[in-house]
Design an enzyme around this catalytic site. Structure first.
Site, mmCIF file in Angstrom:
data_model
loop_
_atom_site.group_PDB
_atom_site.id
_atom_site.type_symbol
_atom_site.label_atom_id
_atom_site.label_comp_id
_atom_site.label_asym_id
_atom_site.label_seq_id
_atom_site.Cartn_x
_atom_site.Cartn_y
_atom_site.Cartn_z
ATOM 1 C CB THR A 36 2.649 7.656 -7.275
ATOM 2 O OG1 THR A 36 1.868 6.566 -6.802
ATOM 3 C CG2 THR A 36 2.586 7.717 -8.790
ATOM 4 N N GLY A 38 2.383 9.125 -1.635
ATOM 5 C CA GLY A 38 1.013 9.302 -1.126
ATOM 6 C C GLY A 38 0.428 8.093 -0.427
ATOM 7 N N GLY A 39 1.061 6.918 -0.606
ATOM 8 C CA GLY A 39 0.626 5.736 0.141
ATOM 9 C C GLY A 39 -0.776 5.284 -0.221
ATOM 10 C CE LYS A 50 -13.918 8.877 1.598
ATOM 11 N NZ LYS A 50 -13.157 7.805 2.208
ATOM 12 N N GLY A 177 -19.451 -4.984 6.863
ATOM 13 C CA GLY A 177 -20.321 -3.809 6.935
ATOM 14 C C GLY A 177 -19.709 -2.700 7.772
ATOM 15 C CB VAL A 233 -18.683 -15.144 3.498
ATOM 16 C CG1 VAL A 233 -18.379 -15.848 2.192
ATOM 17 C CG2 VAL A 233 -19.700 -14.038 3.287
ATOM 18 C CB ALA A 264 -14.456 -4.282 2.869
ATOM 19 C CB ALA A 315 -5.389 9.838 6.310
ATOM 20 C CG HIS A 439 -30.670 30.863 9.898
ATOM 21 N ND1 HIS A 439 -31.143 29.637 10.319
ATOM 22 C CD2 HIS A 439 -31.676 31.447 9.184
ATOM 23 C CE1 HIS A 439 -32.393 29.496 9.886
ATOM 24 N NE2 HIS A 439 -32.737 30.568 9.188
HETATM 25 P P1 FAD Z 1 0.003 4.178 4.142
HETATM 26 O O1 FAD Z 1 -0.851 5.217 3.547
HETATM 27 O O2 FAD Z 1 -0.503 2.784 4.203
HETATM 28 O O3 FAD Z 1 1.369 4.223 3.370
HETATM 29 C C1 FAD Z 1 2.398 3.345 3.643
HETATM 30 C C2 FAD Z 1 3.348 3.380 2.482
HETATM 31 O O4 FAD Z 1 4.501 2.625 2.831
HETATM 32 C C3 FAD Z 1 2.801 2.748 1.208
HETATM 33 O O5 FAD Z 1 2.903 3.643 0.140
HETATM 34 C C4 FAD Z 1 3.677 1.527 0.990
HETATM 35 O O6 FAD Z 1 3.918 1.268 -0.378
HETATM 36 C C5 FAD Z 1 4.960 1.943 1.680
HETATM 37 N N1 FAD Z 1 5.788 0.828 2.123
HETATM 38 C C6 FAD Z 1 5.406 -0.247 2.843
HETATM 39 N N2 FAD Z 1 6.459 -1.041 3.107
HETATM 40 C C7 FAD Z 1 7.527 -0.455 2.519
HETATM 41 C C8 FAD Z 1 8.904 -0.793 2.417
HETATM 42 N N3 FAD Z 1 9.395 -1.870 3.021
HETATM 43 N N4 FAD Z 1 9.713 0.029 1.720
HETATM 44 C C9 FAD Z 1 9.231 1.151 1.126
HETATM 45 N N5 FAD Z 1 7.934 1.513 1.193
HETATM 46 C C10 FAD Z 1 7.100 0.727 1.884
HETATM 47 N N6 FAD Z 1 -8.486 7.293 6.280
HETATM 48 C C11 FAD Z 1 -9.043 8.486 6.569
HETATM 49 O O7 FAD Z 1 -8.584 9.165 7.488
HETATM 50 N N7 FAD Z 1 -10.087 8.965 5.824
HETATM 51 C C12 FAD Z 1 -10.633 8.261 4.807
HETATM 52 O O8 FAD Z 1 -11.575 8.707 4.171
HETATM 53 C C13 FAD Z 1 -10.091 6.993 4.508
HETATM 54 N N8 FAD Z 1 -10.584 6.260 3.495
HETATM 55 C C14 FAD Z 1 -10.013 5.055 3.192
HETATM 56 C C15 FAD Z 1 -10.545 4.317 2.147
HETATM 57 C C16 FAD Z 1 -9.980 3.105 1.803
HETATM 58 C C17 FAD Z 1 -10.566 2.310 0.679
HETATM 59 C C18 FAD Z 1 -8.853 2.628 2.525
HETATM 60 C C19 FAD Z 1 -8.211 1.330 2.165
HETATM 61 C C20 FAD Z 1 -8.323 3.355 3.580
HETATM 62 C C21 FAD Z 1 -8.905 4.575 3.927
HETATM 63 N N9 FAD Z 1 -8.415 5.333 4.980
HETATM 64 C C22 FAD Z 1 -8.990 6.539 5.282
HETATM 65 C C23 FAD Z 1 -7.274 4.887 5.801
HETATM 66 C C24 FAD Z 1 -6.003 5.603 5.363
HETATM 67 O O9 FAD Z 1 -5.775 5.331 4.007
HETATM 68 C C25 FAD Z 1 -4.823 5.124 6.194
HETATM 69 O O10 FAD Z 1 -5.125 5.297 7.564
HETATM 70 C C26 FAD Z 1 -3.573 5.920 5.868
HETATM 71 O O11 FAD Z 1 -3.234 5.777 4.516
HETATM 72 C C27 FAD Z 1 -2.402 5.451 6.732
HETATM 73 O O12 FAD Z 1 -1.289 6.200 6.422
HETATM 74 P P2 FAD Z 1 0.181 5.656 6.687
HETATM 75 O O13 FAD Z 1 1.066 6.816 6.441
HETATM 76 O O14 FAD Z 1 0.254 4.978 7.993
HETATM 77 O O15 FAD Z 1 0.445 4.512 5.618
#
Ligand code: FAD
Length: 472
Positions: A36, A38-39, A50, A177, A233, A264, A315, A439
């Protein structure tokens, strides 16, 4: 097949880059190793967390109402249905992305990408190598692992496992934390899991101004089993029926038993996993890729964006960088010149901050003025039963412009956007205070903080000093 642009990784950075480049007329391929789009953000990060935090907030709000005369039964948690709902939220978004890619004519290739040369890339499962004129590396990050923890034990989770919500353990240890650790602790503690949080540094959410974190700490302390700060830990021992954590630090016991452990402690960039060296792209030993303000790597036709280029790993930063890279690749004069990037912890209360913090200002000796508005004086906060909040604005001593701000309280993450805009557009206290805010809303607290600084506030009584008398 030669593409004008290939984008590796379909997270918020990658898909935004691919879509913007296609809109600008480039022939684009988007390569993603998972099935899928969306990363991390859509599949195992921002969105599922969320959704679960919303469920947790509903439980907490219902419990809070007991003291106001509305008493609900304790919630029954149907975990399968909750999980299905969370997955359906993800599904709608990821499906939506596939549709958007199709509408724009972006070719989506599923498989792991590896550079073969500065203009060729191999994708696992595809027989032919793909040629490209330009590329964007958007491969994101993964959870950091630490020594002494048996990550192969299914009871040891990263954020991905915690969000999968396989079950609700009796006792959960959260190591870390920071934002992600505390968000997940919030979800599980509201669902009646006994949660313990352990943090190596002096405070939870280390580095964020203490006055913003304190209301959160106070509320969480009432519900968590324990918070151990300045504690590490050193080892997790796996037993048949439980995991034993060995602690070293202030106030923590030597050991304690848990049913699950969530690690985490941060995230690590994925830059070393894409064969970047074959394209000549420099990647540091941790996996970060350095870029200039046009998002170009050391190889001018290859760009990098998102978590893989550095902090803050958020993001919204990735999206902006993705658009810049796409525009530059399409020949536009574009650069990443955002003055500030807001950060939010979607805990309860939420904590949000942007621009200069007091902690940074004090550390660097930078002089600043401050406008504070405690939510105890906000009619809206009172009517929500949430008076622990605080809105804070920081101003430059030189020209009176807003240079930073922070909010703690429900919806702080939404309120921080106004402060970010104020900084980007060079507002001073009057620009904000004289803008009529509706308000009764929490947004008024931003205006009131500006008025507190300007000395024009009527909802608080602040005795005049010589300096404030001059200002007002
Ligand atoms: P990513 O979203 O990490 O996507 C990278 C993609 O590249 C992945 O789908 C991976 O499969 C793909 N990929 C990697 N290597 C390869 C390869 N060699 N070939 C093909 N595909 C590959 N950020 C916020 O701003 N707000 C939030 O509320 C927030 N909450 C979060 C909650 C959690 C639990 C986590 C873990 C993160 C959260 N983040 C949040 C952080 C946010 O998810 C990341 O900053 C954001 O996803 C980064 O986007 P990106 O495009 O750099 O990469």
């Amino acid at each position: 097949m030669t593409y004008d642009l290939v984008v590796i990784g379909s997270g918020p950075g990658g898909y935004s880059a691919a879509f913007r480049a296609a809109d600008l007329g480039l022939n684009v391929a988007l390569i993603e190793k998972y099935s899928t789009l969306g990363g991390v953000c859509l599949n195992v990060g921002c969105i599922p967390s969320k959704a679960l935090l919303h469920a947790a907030k509903v439980i907490s709000d219902a419990r809070d109402m007991a003291s106001h005369g509305i008493i609900f039964d304790e919630p029954e948690i149907e975990i399968v249905i909750l999980r299905r709902w969370k997955d359906s939220v993800i599904g709608q978004l990821t499906k939506g992305l596939s549709g958007l890619a199709k509408q724009r004519g972006v070719t989506v290739l599923t498989g792991e990408a590896n550079f073969q040369s500065p203009n060729e890339i191999a994708v696992s499962g595809q027989s032919d190598t793909i040629s490209f004129k330009q590329a964007i590396i958007a491969v994101g990050s993964r959870p950091t692992e630490i020594p002494g923890i048996p990550f192969d034990d299914p009871r040891v989770l990263t954020s991905t496992g915690a969000l999968a919500l396989d079950d609700l353990p009796g006792r959960l240890l959260v190591i870390g934390g920071g934002i992600i650790g505390l968000e997940m602790a919030t979800v599980y503690m509201e669902m009646d899991v006994e949660v313990t949080v352990v943090e190596l540094m002096d405070n939870l959410m280390f580095g964020v101004d203490r006055d913003l974190v304190k209301p959160l700490e106070k509320r969480m302390a009432k519900q968590l089993s324990a918070i151990y700060i300045k504690t590490s830990v050193v080892k997790i021992e796996a037993h048949d029926k439980h995991l034993t954590a060995h602690f070293e630090g202030e106030g923590a016991p030597a050991t304690a038993d848990f049913d699950k452990v969530l690690v985490a402690v941060g995230r690590q960039p994925n830059g070393l996993g894409v064969g970047a060296d074959k394209a000549g792209v420099a990647v540091d030993e941790r996996g970060f890729i350095a870029v200039d303000k046009h998002q170009r790597t050391n190889v001018p036709h290859i760009f990098a964006i998102g978590d893989v280029v550095g902090q803050p790993m958020l993001a919204h930063k990735a999206v902006h960088e993705g658009k810049v890279a796409a525009e530059v690749a399409a020949g536009h004069k574009s650069g990443f010149d955002a003055l500030v990037i807001p950060s939010v912890a979607y805990t309860d209360p939420e904590v949000a901050w942007v621009g200069l913090t007091e902690t940074e200002a004090k550390a660097s000796g930078q002089k600043y003025g401050k406008g504070l508005f405690p939510w105890a004086a906000s009619g809206r906060a009172l009517s929500l039963g949430r008076t622990e909040g605080l809105t804070k604005l920081l101003f430059s001593e030189d020209d009176g412009r807003v240079v930073g701000g922070g909010v703690v309280g429900p919806n702080a993450g939404d309120l921080i956007a106004e402060i970010a805009l104020a900084i980007e557009t060079n507002c001073d206290a009057e620009d904000i205070g004289l803008t009529i805010h509706p308000h009764p809303t929490l947004s008024e607290t931003v205006a009131m903080a500006a008025e507190a600084y300007a000395g024009t506030i009527t909802d608080l009584y602040i005795p005049k000093t010589k300096k404030s008398a001059k200002k007002s």
